[in-house]
Design a protein around this motif. Structure first.
Motif: not given
Length: 229
Positions: A103-129
């Protein structure tokens, strides 16, 4: 016993967790460092032809890939007596440690990387949430405990060990905030204690090197995108 070898990337949390495990077991090893921004070496491609990724453990002719698989291999081969246990002995507790590590790998670290690489504000906000929700589950696993494993660090602590060092870099370079001490008090306390353990600290890559790596991530991703007609 022949010395173990690990193929690693200098800034990868997946690789550092293997070093931590080997040090906890008291095992000697050699590092072969891959440059993430250059072509993959023949040794890596030969050792891990399926995924072509680090880390890879080389043990006297035996090749093991994927970080959590490597951790379990290390724990199974070097167990009992003088060797530090990574996974609990109780079958249920072992299953729980494996579940939350995945879970930590699939959801937490992957989620943080997705948020880091998000290209627009809405995409980043959803990834952070989404990542915040995942961290809430992890917070519950550490409440009232010194380590995820209890009084001593174990398998899940090593898998989640990227949080104290790497997450702040992702936040800094991604212009976002995920790890809040008020929202995740138990996880924050664990992170502060974990990163101060000498064995843990000595394996950490310099923070400025990690920062430089993650600053360069978008340019690499751009190179991987297919050309538009």
């Amino acid at each position: 016993m022949a010395k173990l070898k690990i193929i690693v990337s200098a800034t990868s949390p997946y690789c550092t967790r293997i070093e931590w495990a080997l040090k906890l077991k008291g095992l000697e090893y050699e590092l072969t460092v891959e440059d993430w921004f250059k072509a993959k070496t023949e040794l890596l491609l030969k050792s891990n032809p399926v995924h072509k990724k680090v880390p890879v453990l080389l043990d006297d002719g035996v090749v093991i890939a994927e970080s959590k698989v490597i951790l379990e291999y290390i724990d199974e081969k070097w167990k009992g007596g003088e060797f530090y246990p990574l996974l609990p002995q109780d079958p249920y507790e072992r299953a729980q440690a494996r579940f939350w590590a995945q879970f930590a790998d699939d959801k937490c670290i992957f989620g943080a990387f997705q948020a880091r690489l998000a290209e627009d504000a809405e995409e980043k906000e959803k990834a952070v949430e989404t990542t915040l929700e995942s961290f809430t589950y992890l917070e519950k696993q550490i409440e009232g405990k010194k380590f995820f494993a209890g009084d001593k660090m174990g398998y899940l602590d090593l898998v989640a060990g990227w949080i104290p060092h790497w997450l702040s870099v992702l936040e800094e370079t991604g212009g976002m905030k995920i790890f809040d001490a008020e929202r995740f008090p138990s996880l924050h306390e664990w992170a502060q204690n974990f990163i101060e353990i000498p064995l843990i600290k000595e394996c950490l890559p310099p923070r400025d090197v990690v920062v430089d790596h993650y600053i360069r991530l978008p340019e690499v991703r751009a190179l991987l995108k297919p050309n538009k007609p």
